[in-house]
Design a protein around this motif. Structure first.
Motif, PDB file in Angstrom:
ATOM      1  N   ILE A  42      -4.566   2.920   4.624  1.00  0.00           N
ATOM      2  CA  ILE A  42      -4.152   3.837   3.564  1.00  0.00           C
ATOM      3  C   ILE A  42      -3.817   5.236   4.084  1.00  0.00           C
ATOM      4  CG2 ILE A  42      -4.923   5.043   1.472  1.00  0.00           C
ATOM      5  CD1 ILE A  42      -4.207   2.140   1.014  1.00  0.00           C
ATOM      6  N   LEU A  43      -4.722   5.814   4.859  1.00  0.00           N
ATOM      7  CA  LEU A  43      -4.578   7.228   5.225  1.00  0.00           C
ATOM      8  C   LEU A  43      -3.410   7.507   6.179  1.00  0.00           C
ATOM      9  CD1 LEU A  43      -8.311   8.352   5.359  1.00  0.00           C
ATOM     10  CD2 LEU A  43      -6.658   8.533   3.494  1.00  0.00           C
ATOM     11  N   PRO A  44      -3.185   6.682   7.219  1.00  0.00           N
ATOM     12  CA  PRO A  44      -1.984   6.932   8.025  1.00  0.00           C
ATOM     13  C   PRO A  44      -0.695   6.804   7.215  1.00  0.00           C
ATOM     14  CG  PRO A  44      -3.510   5.547   9.231  1.00  0.00           C
ATOM     15  CD  PRO A  44      -4.035   5.650   7.837  1.00  0.00           C
ATOM     16  N   LEU A  45      -0.655   5.873   6.261  1.00  0.00           N
ATOM     17  CA  LEU A  45       0.519   5.749   5.400  1.00  0.00           C
ATOM     18  C   LEU A  45       0.689   6.996   4.537  1.00  0.00           C
ATOM     19  CD1 LEU A  45       0.335   2.022   4.240  1.00  0.00           C
ATOM     20  CD2 LEU A  45       2.069   3.053   5.711  1.00  0.00           C
ATOM     21  N   ALA A  46      -0.415   7.542   4.043  1.00  0.00           N
ATOM     22  CA  ALA A  46      -0.342   8.766   3.249  1.00  0.00           C
ATOM     23  C   ALA A  46       0.183   9.928   4.098  1.00  0.00           C
ATOM     24  CB  ALA A  46      -1.716   9.102   2.678  1.00  0.00           C
ATOM     25  N   GLY A  47      -0.279  10.010   5.348  1.00  0.00           N
ATOM     26  CA  GLY A  47       0.231  11.040   6.249  1.00  0.00           C
ATOM     27  C   GLY A  47       1.713  10.866   6.538  1.00  0.00           C
ATOM     28  N   TYR A  48       2.119   9.622   6.707  1.00  0.00           N
ATOM     29  CA  TYR A  48       3.535   9.305   6.934  1.00  0.00           C
ATOM     30  C   TYR A  48       4.382   9.740   5.740  1.00  0.00           C
ATOM     31  CZ  TYR A  48       7.645   6.271   6.729  1.00  0.00           C
ATOM     32  OH  TYR A  48       8.924   5.797   6.578  1.00  0.00           O
ATOM     33  N   LEU A  49       3.914   9.439   4.517  1.00  0.00           N
ATOM     34  CA  LEU A  49       4.664   9.817   3.315  1.00  0.00           C
ATOM     35  C   LEU A  49       4.682  11.338   3.137  1.00  0.00           C
ATOM     36  CD1 LEU A  49       3.431   7.054   0.845  1.00  0.00           C
ATOM     37  CD2 LEU A  49       5.697   7.249   1.890  1.00  0.00           C
ATOM     38  N   ALA A  50       3.619  12.004   3.570  1.00  0.00           N
ATOM     39  CA  ALA A  50       3.604  13.468   3.513  1.00  0.00           C
ATOM     40  C   ALA A  50       4.663  14.052   4.439  1.00  0.00           C
ATOM     41  CB  ALA A  50       2.221  13.993   3.886  1.00  0.00           C
ATOM     42  N   GLY A  77      -0.730   9.529  10.975  1.00  0.00           N
ATOM     43  CA  GLY A  77       0.423   9.092  10.191  1.00  0.00           C
ATOM     44  C   GLY A  77       1.479  10.172  10.066  1.00  0.00           C
ATOM     45  N   TYR A  78       1.040  11.419   9.957  1.00  0.00           N
ATOM     46  CA  TYR A  78       1.975  12.546   9.851  1.00  0.00           C
ATOM     47  C   TYR A  78       2.783  12.699  11.135  1.00  0.00           C
ATOM     48  CZ  TYR A  78       3.674  17.217   8.665  1.00  0.00           C
ATOM     49  OH  TYR A  78       4.469  18.296   8.384  1.00  0.00           O
ATOM     50  N   LEU A  79       2.112  12.555  12.286  1.00  0.00           N
ATOM     51  CA  LEU A  79       2.809  12.673  13.566  1.00  0.00           C
ATOM     52  C   LEU A  79       3.809  11.535  13.772  1.00  0.00           C
ATOM     53  CD1 LEU A  79      -0.123  13.785  15.899  1.00  0.00           C
ATOM     54  CD2 LEU A  79       1.757  15.187  15.020  1.00  0.00           C
ATOM     55  N   LEU A  80       3.453  10.338  13.291  1.00  0.00           N
ATOM     56  CA  LEU A  80       4.362   9.201  13.408  1.00  0.00           C
ATOM     57  C   LEU A  80       5.473   9.244  12.377  1.00  0.00           C
ATOM     58  CD1 LEU A  80       1.875   6.257  14.062  1.00  0.00           C
ATOM     59  CD2 LEU A  80       3.485   7.263  15.689  1.00  0.00           C
ATOM     60  N   GLY A  81       5.362  10.165  11.413  1.00  0.00           N
ATOM     61  CA  GLY A  81       6.339  10.230  10.336  1.00  0.00           C
ATOM     62  C   GLY A  81       7.744  10.527  10.802  1.00  0.00           C
ATOM     63  N   THR A  82       7.892  11.128  11.960  1.00  0.00           N
ATOM     64  CA  THR A  82       9.231  11.414  12.484  1.00  0.00           C
ATOM     65  C   THR A  82       9.865  10.179  13.105  1.00  0.00           C
ATOM     66  OG1 THR A  82       8.270  12.131  14.585  1.00  0.00           O
ATOM     67  CG2 THR A  82       8.680  13.825  12.929  1.00  0.00           C
ATOM     68  N   GLN A  83       9.063   9.150  13.335  1.00  0.00           N
ATOM     69  CA  GLN A  83       9.553   7.927  13.974  1.00  0.00           C
ATOM     70  C   GLN A  83       9.684   6.817  12.936  1.00  0.00           C
ATOM     71  OE1 GLN A  83      10.459   8.016  17.168  1.00  0.00           O
ATOM     72  NE2 GLN A  83       9.820  10.153  17.288  1.00  0.00           N
ATOM     73  N   TYR A  84      10.585   7.009  11.982  1.00  0.00           N
ATOM     74  CA  TYR A  84      10.726   6.055  10.890  1.00  0.00           C
ATOM     75  C   TYR A  84      11.036   4.658  11.395  1.00  0.00           C
ATOM     76  CZ  TYR A  84      12.471   3.711   6.746  1.00  0.00           C
ATOM     77  OH  TYR A  84      12.658   2.806   5.740  1.00  0.00           O
ATOM     78  N   ARG A  85      11.932   4.553  12.358  1.00  0.00           N
ATOM     79  CA  ARG A  85      12.290   3.231  12.884  1.00  0.00           C
ATOM     80  C   ARG A  85      11.075   2.552  13.520  1.00  0.00           C
ATOM     81  NH1 ARG A  85      16.888   1.605  10.492  1.00  0.00           N
ATOM     82  NH2 ARG A  85      18.452   3.263  10.510  1.00  0.00           N
ATOM     83  N   ALA A 113       0.826  -1.203   0.000  1.00  0.00           N
ATOM     84  CA  ALA A 113       0.000   0.000   0.000  1.00  0.00           C
ATOM     85  C   ALA A 113       0.867   1.262   0.000  1.00  0.00           C
ATOM     86  CB  ALA A 113      -0.934   0.001   1.208  1.00  0.00           C
ATOM     87  N   ALA A 114       1.936   1.259   0.798  1.00  0.00           N
ATOM     88  CA  ALA A 114       2.813   2.434   0.875  1.00  0.00           C
ATOM     89  C   ALA A 114       3.482   2.701  -0.462  1.00  0.00           C
ATOM     90  CB  ALA A 114       3.859   2.235   1.966  1.00  0.00           C
ATOM     91  N   ARG A 115       3.966   1.650  -1.122  1.00  0.00           N
ATOM     92  CA  ARG A 115       4.627   1.837  -2.418  1.00  0.00           C
ATOM     93  C   ARG A 115       3.634   2.275  -3.492  1.00  0.00           C
ATOM     94  NH1 ARG A 115       7.847  -2.118  -0.080  1.00  0.00           N
ATOM     95  NH2 ARG A 115       6.418  -3.813  -0.603  1.00  0.00           N
ATOM     96  N   ALA A 116       2.406   1.747  -3.423  1.00  0.00           N
ATOM     97  CA  ALA A 116       1.372   2.158  -4.378  1.00  0.00           C
ATOM     98  C   ALA A 116       1.022   3.625  -4.195  1.00  0.00           C
ATOM     99  CB  ALA A 116       0.132   1.285  -4.217  1.00  0.00           C
ATOM    100  N   ILE A 117       0.871   4.047  -2.948  1.00  0.00           N
ATOM    101  CA  ILE A 117       0.564   5.451  -2.664  1.00  0.00           C
ATOM    102  C   ILE A 117       1.701   6.347  -3.119  1.00  0.00           C
ATOM    103  CG2 ILE A 117       0.166   7.129  -0.813  1.00  0.00           C
ATOM    104  CD1 ILE A 117      -1.143   4.829   0.758  1.00  0.00           C
ATOM    105  N   ASP A 118       2.937   5.940  -2.836  1.00  0.00           N
ATOM    106  CA  ASP A 118       4.104   6.729  -3.212  1.00  0.00           C
ATOM    107  C   ASP A 118       4.191   6.883  -4.723  1.00  0.00           C
ATOM    108  OD1 ASP A 118       6.375   8.220  -2.582  1.00  0.00           O
ATOM    109  OD2 ASP A 118       7.701   6.483  -2.789  1.00  0.00           O
ATOM    110  N   ALA A 119       3.832   5.806  -5.458  1.00  0.00           N
ATOM    111  CA  ALA A 119       3.907   5.836  -6.916  1.00  0.00           C
ATOM    112  C   ALA A 119       2.772   6.634  -7.542  1.00  0.00           C
ATOM    113  CB  ALA A 119       3.917   4.412  -7.465  1.00  0.00           C
TER     114      ALA A 119
END
Length: 217
Positions: free
Chosen positions: A52-60, A173-181, A22-28
């Motif tokens: 889908i949406l938390p992953l989109a926030g993470y990628l943002a 997802g955006y808030l968790l985006g700083t915690q990549y690990r 899902a993450a790769r599909a959203i990124d593409a």
């Protein structure tokens, strides 16, 4: 200098299974791909918006997507999907539309009847609050269309409820985006949760249809 030569790590690197897909599909596909996902999920859930949406926030947060555009396209997609079901309910009526849609995979007649009961009990407020409830969120549009609810009222409550739901998941997802690990580490558990939810949905669907077949004999 070393970073420039090797290039930055992909924000989807380390994400596996359905989450990684899902993450790769959203990124593409980009922001409009997120809108397409939410439209499809509203009509017939292939991958739930909770993934889908938390992953989109993470990628943002990683800079791959525009946050405001993700919010706009996801809410537009949810609205268009809801409008399609509203139109179906208005054209075919509640019983015929339920009979037709209940033949689709991973969909059961009782889910539609539950959404119809929710609409009868709560009226137009069910359109707003129903957008916040999995299992009701998509199907609530059918009884609204069948009851000839004004399109303007339906649109207002749908956009408000969908916007609130989408904004909360994207923001998470955006808030968790700083915690990549952390994302990478727990993506495996999220995969298991998604697989388990799909398995439970299939089992419940089989049990319901088996019981219904027995009662008809």
């Amino acid at each position: 200098m070393w970073t420039i030569m090797t290039g930055a790590a992909s924000p989807t690197e380390g994400l596996t299974g359905i989450v990684g897909f899902a993450a790769r599909a959203i990124d593409a596909l980009g922001e409009w791909g997120v809108g397409a996902f939410t439209l499809a999920e509203t009509v017939l859930p292939p991958i739930p918006s909770e993934v889908i949406l938390p992953l989109a926030g993470y990628l943002a947060k990683q800079g791959s997507l525009n946050l405001l555009l993700v919010f706009g396209t996801s809410t537009l997609g949810a609205y268009l999907g809801a409008l399609l079901l509203y139109w179906l309910g208005a054209k075919l009526g509640l019983d015929r539309s339920i009979q037709w849609l209940s033949k689709l995979p991973l969909v059961d007649r009782e889910d539609f009847e539950h959404a119809a009961g929710w609409f009868r009990r709560h009226g137009r407020s069910s359109i707003f609050f129903g957008r916040l409830l999995p299992g009701v969120r998509s199907l609530i549009s059918l009884p609204a269309g069948a009851a000839a609810m004004p399109v303007g009222t339906f649109s207002l409550f749908t956009l408000a409820g969908s916007g609130l739901w989408n904004g909360a998941l994207i923001g998470l997802g955006y808030l968790l985006g700083t915690q990549y690990r952390l994302i990478e580490e727990y993506s495996h558990y999220l995969n298991y949760a998604v697989y388990a939810a799909l398995a439970v949905a299939v089992v419940l669907l089989i049990v319901r249809r088996t019981k219904r077949a027995k009662t008809r004999r």
